[in-house]
Motif scaffolding. Sequence first.
Motif, short mmCIF file in Angstrom:
data_model
loop_
_atom_site.label_atom_id
_atom_site.label_comp_id
_atom_site.label_asym_id
_atom_site.label_seq_id
_atom_site.Cartn_x
_atom_site.Cartn_y
_atom_site.Cartn_z
N PRO A 64 0.83 -1.21 0.00
CA PRO A 64 0.00 0.00 0.00
C PRO A 64 0.87 1.26 0.00
O PRO A 64 1.94 1.29 0.62
CB PRO A 64 -0.78 -0.11 1.32
N MET A 65 0.40 2.28 -0.69
CA MET A 65 1.16 3.53 -0.71
C MET A 65 1.08 4.21 0.65
O MET A 65 0.08 4.09 1.35
CB MET A 65 0.63 4.41 -1.84
N LYS A 66 2.14 4.90 1.03
CA LYS A 66 2.26 5.42 2.40
C LYS A 66 2.90 6.79 2.38
O LYS A 66 3.90 7.00 1.69
CB LYS A 66 3.15 4.47 3.24
N GLY A 67 2.33 7.73 3.12
CA GLY A 67 2.95 9.05 3.20
C GLY A 67 2.07 10.03 3.92
O GLY A 67 0.85 9.86 4.04
N GLY A 68 2.68 11.09 4.40
CA GLY A 68 1.99 12.07 5.22
C GLY A 68 1.12 13.03 4.44
O GLY A 68 1.14 13.09 3.21
N GLY A 100 4.93 4.46 -1.93
CA GLY A 100 5.09 5.85 -1.52
C GLY A 100 3.94 6.74 -1.97
O GLY A 100 3.38 6.56 -3.05
N ALA A 101 3.58 7.70 -1.12
CA ALA A 101 2.56 8.69 -1.44
C ALA A 101 2.82 9.94 -0.60
O ALA A 101 3.63 9.92 0.32
CB ALA A 101 1.15 8.15 -1.15
N LYS A 102 2.15 11.02 -0.93
CA LYS A 102 2.23 12.23 -0.12
C LYS A 102 1.01 13.09 -0.45
O LYS A 102 0.45 13.00 -1.55
CB LYS A 102 3.50 13.03 -0.43
#
Length: 411
Positions: A64-68, A100-102
Amino acid sequence: MNALAATSRNFKQAAKLLALDSKLEKSLLIPFREIKVECTIPKDDGTLASYVGFRVQHDNARGPMKGGIRYHHEVDPDEVNALAQLMTWKTAVANIPYGGAKGGIGCSPGELSISELERLTRVFTQKIHDLIGIHTDVPAPDMGTNSQTMAWILDEYSKFHGYSPAVVTGKPVDLGGSLGRDAATGRGVLFATEALLAEHGKGIAGQRFVIQGFGNVGSWAAQLITEAGGKVIAISDVTGAVKNVNGLDIAQLVKHSAQNRGIKGFNGGDAIDPNSLLTEECDVLVPAALGGVINRDNANDIKAKYIIEAANHPTDPEADEILSKKGVLILPDILANSGGVTVSYFEWVQNIQGFMWDEEKVNAELRTYMTRAFADVKQMCRSHNCDLRMGAFTLGVNRVARATVLRGWEA
C-alpha cells in the motif's frame, strides 16, 4: 534546484548505477496517480473559503502507498510529487511493505480555528476517501498536521467504509495509535546516527550537535541525543536560535518552547542569528526543518564532520558535491528520518492484528530496523563504490524495481 528536480536527479543516478532498463526507469519515475481536489468550507464568520488539496500516489509495487499529509501555504504539486517519490524509496530502504505517497492542502493552519481545520480535513477526506484505504494508501501526519488531524480522517473515512483504524497512522493512542510514535522519527535519527558514528569508532557521547528545527523531530532528537550523552550546543526554530557551547538544557528548552510557542527568549544560552546556525562549529549537524536549507551558498561554510538529514531533502545536489569534496559524511533523509514511517508500519500491523505492543517492543523493533537498514545501505555503497546517498537510493530503487518486475511489469 527544486525538490522534484533534485529527487529525480538522485533517482536517475541510482538507475544508471543499477543499469536499469530505460523503460522500467521511466515507469518507476512516473506517479501511479495524482489527485487534485477543491475543498470549500464555511469559515467561523460565515464566509466561504476554498483550498486546494493534493494526494500523489507514486508507487505500490511493494505494498500500500504510504505518506503524510501536510498543511502549509507553500504546498504545491511539485513538492508533493517529490515527497511522494522519496517515500517510495524510503519505505524500500527501511524494507517495510509499503509504496510511496504524499498529500497536502495549501493553507496556513495557524490562521484557522480548530473547528475550521476539522471542517477542512473532513471535506478533504470526503473528496479522496474512495482512493485511500487500509490496503491501498495509508496517510499519516506531516508538517501542520497531527494526531488530531488523523483522528478526523479516521472518523470521516469510517462513515463510508466502517470503522477502519488502519486507514491512517500517527493517530491518538486511544484510537489505535502506537506507543512510541511521537518520538519515532527523532529516535530513528538517534539510532541511525549511532550506526554511522560506530563505523568511525565513535559514539553519541562527547559529540557536539547543532539542530535546525525544534518541532516534533528536532525536539525529540535533541532530548534523546542528550540522554545518550551528546552535547546539543545550538538549536533554531522559526522564532529564533540559541547557543550554549557547554550544552543546552534541552528539558528546560522544551518547557520554554511549549509555554512561549518557540525558543525565542530562552535564557539558557545566547541568542544567535538563525541564518548562521548551519555554519556553527560542531561535530554533527542535524537539519530537522524544511528542505533545501543546505545549498551552494552556505555549503562551503559548513564546519560539521557529519550531517544527519532529519528533514526531507534538506541538501541540494550542488551542496552535496561541495560537501563531499570537503569530506563531510551525509546520512541521507531516506535513511536518517525513516524511523517515523517504520513505527507507522508497526502501528498499521497492530491495527490489523487488533493487538497492541508495549513501548519497549516498539523501540526495540525500531532499533533493529534502523540498524539493519544502515548495514544494507553500506553494502550497496561497497557494491557500487558510491557515497551514502547513492547507497540508499540504489538500495531503495533496486528493491522497487525487483518487485515491479516480479509482479509482471513486462507482461
